[in-house]
Write a protein that holds these residues in place. Structure first.
Motif, PDB file in Angstrom:
ATOM      1  N   ARG A  96      -5.376  -5.119  34.258  1.00 19.27           N
ATOM      2  CA  ARG A  96      -3.934  -4.880  34.207  1.00 19.27           C
ATOM      3  C   ARG A  96      -3.177  -6.098  33.697  1.00 19.27           C
ATOM      4  O   ARG A  96      -2.296  -5.973  32.840  1.00 19.27           O
ATOM      5  CB  ARG A  96      -3.430  -4.455  35.576  1.00 19.27           C
ATOM      6  CG  ARG A  96      -3.994  -3.106  35.974  1.00 19.27           C
ATOM      7  CD  ARG A  96      -3.360  -2.564  37.225  1.00 19.27           C
ATOM      8  NE  ARG A  96      -3.831  -1.204  37.444  1.00 19.27           N
ATOM      9  CZ  ARG A  96      -3.112  -0.229  37.955  1.00 19.27           C
ATOM     10  NH1 ARG A  96      -1.871  -0.452  38.315  1.00 19.27           N
ATOM     11  NH2 ARG A  96      -3.620   0.971  38.120  1.00 19.27           N
ATOM     12  N   ASP A  97      -3.501  -7.267  34.208  1.00 21.82           N
ATOM     13  CA  ASP A  97      -2.819  -8.486  33.747  1.00 21.82           C
ATOM     14  C   ASP A  97      -3.092  -8.771  32.276  1.00 21.82           C
ATOM     15  O   ASP A  97      -2.153  -9.094  31.522  1.00 21.82           O
ATOM     16  CB  ASP A  97      -3.208  -9.678  34.627  1.00 21.82           C
ATOM     17  CG  ASP A  97      -2.583  -9.608  36.015  1.00 21.82           C
ATOM     18  OD1 ASP A  97      -1.589  -8.862  36.172  1.00 21.82           O
ATOM     19  OD2 ASP A  97      -3.073 -10.283  36.927  1.00 21.82           O
ATOM     20  N   PRO A  98      -4.370  -8.659  31.801  1.00 21.15           N
ATOM     21  CA  PRO A  98      -4.602  -8.839  30.358  1.00 21.15           C
ATOM     22  C   PRO A  98      -3.816  -7.846  29.505  1.00 21.15           C
ATOM     23  O   PRO A  98      -3.298  -8.198  28.438  1.00 21.15           O
ATOM     24  CB  PRO A  98      -6.115  -8.620  30.216  1.00 21.15           C
ATOM     25  CG  PRO A  98      -6.674  -8.999  31.532  1.00 21.15           C
ATOM     26  CD  PRO A  98      -5.652  -8.549  32.537  1.00 21.15           C
ATOM     27  N   LEU A  99      -3.708  -6.597  29.973  1.00 23.62           N
ATOM     28  CA  LEU A  99      -2.935  -5.610  29.215  1.00 23.62           C
ATOM     29  C   LEU A  99      -1.465  -6.002  29.192  1.00 23.62           C
ATOM     30  O   LEU A  99      -0.806  -5.904  28.145  1.00 23.62           O
ATOM     31  CB  LEU A  99      -3.106  -4.217  29.818  1.00 23.62           C
ATOM     32  CG  LEU A  99      -2.261  -3.113  29.163  1.00 23.62           C
ATOM     33  CD1 LEU A  99      -2.541  -3.008  27.677  1.00 23.62           C
ATOM     34  CD2 LEU A  99      -2.498  -1.764  29.857  1.00 23.62           C
ATOM     35  N   ARG A 100      -0.951  -6.435  30.331  1.00 27.08           N
ATOM     36  CA  ARG A 100       0.451  -6.858  30.372  1.00 27.08           C
ATOM     37  C   ARG A 100       0.697  -7.994  29.382  1.00 27.08           C
ATOM     38  O   ARG A 100       1.730  -8.025  28.705  1.00 27.08           O
ATOM     39  CB  ARG A 100       0.832  -7.300  31.786  1.00 27.08           C
ATOM     40  CG  ARG A 100       0.944  -6.141  32.767  1.00 27.08           C
ATOM     41  CD  ARG A 100       1.401  -6.613  34.139  1.00 27.08           C
ATOM     42  NE  ARG A 100       1.459  -5.493  35.053  1.00 27.08           N
ATOM     43  CZ  ARG A 100       2.437  -4.602  35.089  1.00 27.08           C
ATOM     44  NH1 ARG A 100       3.448  -4.717  34.254  1.00 27.08           N
ATOM     45  NH2 ARG A 100       2.418  -3.601  35.949  1.00 27.08           N
ATOM     46  N   SER A 101      -0.246  -8.912  29.280  1.00 32.79           N
ATOM     47  CA  SER A 101      -0.101 -10.027  28.332  1.00 32.79           C
ATOM     48  C   SER A 101      -0.056  -9.519  26.895  1.00 32.79           C
ATOM     49  O   SER A 101       0.705 -10.029  26.063  1.00 32.79           O
ATOM     50  CB  SER A 101      -1.261 -11.015  28.505  1.00 32.79           C
ATOM     51  OG  SER A 101      -1.232 -11.593  29.796  1.00 32.79           O
ATOM     52  N   LEU A 102      -0.885  -8.495  26.592  1.00 32.64           N
ATOM     53  CA  LEU A 102      -0.898  -7.930  25.245  1.00 32.64           C
ATOM     54  C   LEU A 102       0.397  -7.181  24.934  1.00 32.64           C
ATOM     55  O   LEU A 102       0.786  -7.061  23.776  1.00 32.64           O
ATOM     56  CB  LEU A 102      -2.084  -6.980  25.094  1.00 32.64           C
ATOM     57  CG  LEU A 102      -3.476  -7.624  25.042  1.00 32.64           C
ATOM     58  CD1 LEU A 102      -4.554  -6.548  25.088  1.00 32.64           C
ATOM     59  CD2 LEU A 102      -3.638  -8.465  23.789  1.00 32.64           C
ATOM     60  N   LEU A 103       1.072  -6.686  25.982  1.00 32.21           N
ATOM     61  CA  LEU A 103       2.291  -5.903  25.775  1.00 32.21           C
ATOM     62  C   LEU A 103       3.549  -6.763  25.724  1.00 32.21           C
ATOM     63  O   LEU A 103       4.577  -6.318  25.221  1.00 32.21           O
ATOM     64  CB  LEU A 103       2.438  -4.871  26.905  1.00 32.21           C
ATOM     65  CG  LEU A 103       1.353  -3.797  26.986  1.00 32.21           C
ATOM     66  CD1 LEU A 103       1.639  -2.845  28.144  1.00 32.21           C
ATOM     67  CD2 LEU A 103       1.242  -3.019  25.679  1.00 32.21           C
ATOM     68  N   GLU A 104       3.478  -7.960  26.259  1.00 29.87           N
ATOM     69  CA  GLU A 104       4.666  -8.820  26.321  1.00 29.87           C
ATOM     70  C   GLU A 104       5.213  -9.095  24.921  1.00 29.87           C
ATOM     71  O   GLU A 104       4.471  -9.394  23.992  1.00 29.87           O
ATOM     72  CB  GLU A 104       4.330 -10.134  27.023  1.00 29.87           C
ATOM     73  CG  GLU A 104       4.157  -9.995  28.529  1.00 29.87           C
ATOM     74  CD  GLU A 104       3.777 -11.306  29.189  1.00 29.87           C
ATOM     75  OE1 GLU A 104       3.608 -12.313  28.450  1.00 29.87           O
ATOM     76  OE2 GLU A 104       3.618 -11.330  30.423  1.00 29.87           O
ATOM     77  N   GLY A 105       6.518  -8.991  24.799  1.00 30.25           N
ATOM     78  CA  GLY A 105       7.186  -9.292  23.545  1.00 30.25           C
ATOM     79  C   GLY A 105       7.186  -8.153  22.541  1.00 30.25           C
ATOM     80  O   GLY A 105       7.725  -8.297  21.435  1.00 30.25           O
ATOM     81  N   ARG A 106       6.590  -7.008  22.894  1.00 31.68           N
ATOM     82  CA  ARG A 106       6.562  -5.862  21.982  1.00 31.68           C
ATOM     83  C   ARG A 106       7.718  -4.917  22.298  1.00 31.68           C
ATOM     84  O   ARG A 106       8.211  -4.877  23.419  1.00 31.68           O
ATOM     85  CB  ARG A 106       5.243  -5.095  22.106  1.00 31.68           C
ATOM     86  CG  ARG A 106       4.010  -5.875  21.673  1.00 31.68           C
ATOM     87  CD  ARG A 106       2.758  -5.040  21.870  1.00 31.68           C
ATOM     88  NE  ARG A 106       1.547  -5.752  21.483  1.00 31.68           N
ATOM     89  CZ  ARG A 106       1.005  -5.690  20.273  1.00 31.68           C
ATOM     90  NH1 ARG A 106       1.559  -4.943  19.337  1.00 31.68           N
ATOM     91  NH2 ARG A 106      -0.095  -6.370  19.994  1.00 31.68           N
ATOM     92  N   ASP A 107       8.122  -4.141  21.296  1.00 29.14           N
ATOM     93  CA  ASP A 107       9.085  -3.068  21.531  1.00 29.14           C
ATOM     94  C   ASP A 107       8.323  -1.910  22.159  1.00 29.14           C
ATOM     95  O   ASP A 107       7.396  -1.364  21.552  1.00 29.14           O
ATOM     96  CB  ASP A 107       9.737  -2.634  20.213  1.00 29.14           C
ATOM     97  CG  ASP A 107      10.676  -3.703  19.672  1.00 29.14           C
ATOM     98  OD1 ASP A 107      11.099  -4.564  20.465  1.00 29.14           O
ATOM     99  OD2 ASP A 107      10.968  -3.678  18.465  1.00 29.14           O
ATOM    100  N   LEU A 108       8.710  -1.536  23.377  1.00 26.34           N
ATOM    101  CA  LEU A 108       7.935  -0.599  24.166  1.00 26.34           C
ATOM    102  C   LEU A 108       8.765   0.572  24.673  1.00 26.34           C
ATOM    103  O   LEU A 108       9.957   0.423  24.929  1.00 26.34           O
ATOM    104  CB  LEU A 108       7.333  -1.288  25.406  1.00 26.34           C
ATOM    105  CG  LEU A 108       6.378  -2.458  25.217  1.00 26.34           C
ATOM    106  CD1 LEU A 108       6.108  -3.103  26.566  1.00 26.34           C
ATOM    107  CD2 LEU A 108       5.087  -1.975  24.591  1.00 26.34           C
ATOM    108  N   ILE A 109       8.099   1.691  24.844  1.00 22.51           N
ATOM    109  CA  ILE A 109       8.584   2.791  25.681  1.00 22.51           C
ATOM    110  C   ILE A 109       7.423   3.131  26.611  1.00 22.51           C
ATOM    111  O   ILE A 109       6.337   3.499  26.140  1.00 22.51           O
ATOM    112  CB  ILE A 109       8.990   4.025  24.863  1.00 22.51           C
ATOM    113  CG1 ILE A 109      10.185   3.706  23.976  1.00 22.51           C
ATOM    114  CG2 ILE A 109       9.319   5.199  25.789  1.00 22.51           C
ATOM    115  CD1 ILE A 109      10.609   4.852  23.066  1.00 22.51           C
ATOM    116  N   LEU A 110       7.612   2.957  27.916  1.00 25.25           N
ATOM    117  CA  LEU A 110       6.554   3.178  28.895  1.00 25.25           C
ATOM    118  C   LEU A 110       6.909   4.337  29.811  1.00 25.25           C
ATOM    119  O   LEU A 110       7.950   4.309  30.463  1.00 25.25           O
ATOM    120  CB  LEU A 110       6.324   1.926  29.751  1.00 25.25           C
ATOM    121  CG  LEU A 110       5.887   0.639  29.047  1.00 25.25           C
ATOM    122  CD1 LEU A 110       5.637  -0.457  30.075  1.00 25.25           C
ATOM    123  CD2 LEU A 110       4.636   0.873  28.228  1.00 25.25           C
TER     124      LEU A 110
END
Length: 438
Positions: A138-152
């Motif tokens: 979960r933490d590695p995924l969060r790191s990969l998602l940081e700074g991206r334009d997201l819709i979750l």
């Protein structure tokens, strides 16, 4: 209420709502309209169905395990790009040459995320990206998602954490509320809608089932090898009467395989010393002799439900342990099935086709299907996957309450610390190298 979501740099949205509210539909629409890349359970199931459909085992001298992880990633992005970095962060590097059909549920989920991330999309739309994913990733995924334009899309607000700046609440495919995260969370109506269920209805009358003497489950020196991988090695495990077990561990350690050995849905249960309900596998018993004592909810069972049944028919099929109904249902069985359909909060959709329901609604029906015969042993493989807070609380409350009556014993697999069952008395935990009992 008409709301337009501002999608742009520095603005990321979380979409929340009850099961069947239209969250996934809205997310898919936003991805299509804004050129985003979507990841969802539905797309994962489509990929699984494609790999099963294109299985060439009958024409080969060996089993066809499907396209490899590497091939499926390169399929969407032929250029290497950050393949190794993303695969390593999501724990897929050692699996790059593994066939898709040998992957666990969590590994498949991570593959879908890798397929999306490798494309480095302008907008990333993720429908429940953390469901089925163990804590280590979960933490590695969060790191990969940081700074991206997201819709979750999320059923758990905790999954959103600091990844989104804005929230919108969906009901009946309408945006009921949208705005900065802090303002939405503080809204009283939002808190009420997302509140947990406090009242659990009464169960139907108890069904008395005669269970053979001895432990419910016994395994001795069990070893399972699949696709060249040793999934389980030399496991000894006994489930005594009165015990409710939680089974935990990282993706790929063999939790779901363990469940399939118990239910008889894994062929290697016959080459190992596995005894369920006093019956040794491979000693002349039929799979149905044991299944009548066991209720099950699992992602693989969910994937098997591709039949054209209504919601009520799915629940009633639990009496026969079948995917679909192929025999006459007695009037009393229909009555009990309707009670459990109501307990799942699904009565308004009783005549709706199973595949026409949302993912969370489908999972609720499978929980009711498993409980309809009040089995002595209830096997739950991630039963809350895809459920919103209200329905998750209802499902866990129902399971806890039925276990407390002594009607059934529980084997419970989960990645979610917050999805806690009070009835659990023992734990079988994989620490990454071996199984530990407590």
């Amino acid at each position: 209420m008409s709301v337009e979501l501002e999608i742009g740099e520095g603005v990321s949205w979380g979409i929340v709502g009850r099961n069947g509210s239209g969250k996934s539909t809205m997310a898919a629409k936003l991805a299509e309209e804004n050129g985003g890349t979507l990841v969802s359970f539905e797309l994962e199931n489509e990929l699984l169905e494609r790999e099963i459909r294109e299985d060439d085992s009958e024409f080969l001298d060996q089993i066809d395990f499907g396209r490899t992880v590497r091939e499926l990633i390169e399929e969407v992005c032929p250029v290497d790009g950050d393949l190794e970095e993303i695969a390593s962060a999501l724990g897929l590097f050692r699996l790059l040459e593994q066939g898709f059909l040998t992957l666990s549920t969590g590994e498949r989920r991570r593959l879908m995320l890798a397929r999306a991330l490798i494309q480095n999309p302008k907008l990333l739309v993720l429908d429940e990206p953390f469901d089925g994913l163990d804590q280590a990733f979960r933490d590695p995924l969060r790191s990969l998602l940081e700074g991206r334009d997201l819709i979750l899309v999320a059923n758990r607000l905790s999954d959103l954490d600091d990844l989104v700046t804005h929230l919108c609440c969906v009901e009946e495919r309408e945006f009921l509320l949208a705005g900065p995260r802090e303002e939405v969370v503080a809204n009283e109506a939002f808190q009420q809608l997302m509140g947990l269920a406090e009242v659990i209805p009464e169960f139907p009358e108890r069904i008395v089932v005669s269970v053979p003497d001895g432990p419910l489950v016994s395994m001795a020196n069990v070893t399972v090898i699949h696709g060249g991988r040793k999934i389980i090695s030399s496991l000894d495990w006994v489930v005594e009467r009165g015990q409710n077990w939680k089974i935990s561990g990282p993706n790929g350690c063999g939790k779901s395989t363990l469940v399939n050995l118990v239910t008889g849905d894994h062929s290697q249960c016959y080459s190992n010393e596995v005894t369920v309900m006093g019956m040794r596998r491979g000693q002349g018993e039929s799979i149905w002799d044991i299944k009548k004592f066991v209720g099950i909810v699992s992602p693989s069972l969910h994937q098997q439900h591709r039949v054209g049944c209504t919601a009520l028919q799915v629940v009633a099929s639990g009496f026969f342990d079948s995917v679909g109904i192929y025999r006459e249902v007695a009037p009393e069985q229909w009555r009990v099935a309707k009670v459990w359909l109501d307990l799942a909060g699904m009565t308004p959709w009783s005549d709706r086709p199973f595949r026409g329901l949302s993912y969370g609604q489908q999972r609720l029906l499978l929980v009711a299907r498993a409980l309809v015969k009040q089995p002595p042993l209830l096997v739950l493989d991630e039963p809350c996957q895809g459920l919103d807070p209200m329905n998750r609380a209802l499902v866990l409350g129902v399971i806890d309450r039925i276990a407390s009556t002594g009607l059934t014993q529980i084997l419970y697999i989960t990645h979610e610390p917050e999805d806690r069952l009070e009835c659990v008395t023992h734990e079988l935990r994989h620490d990454g190298s071996t199984w530990l009992k407590s």
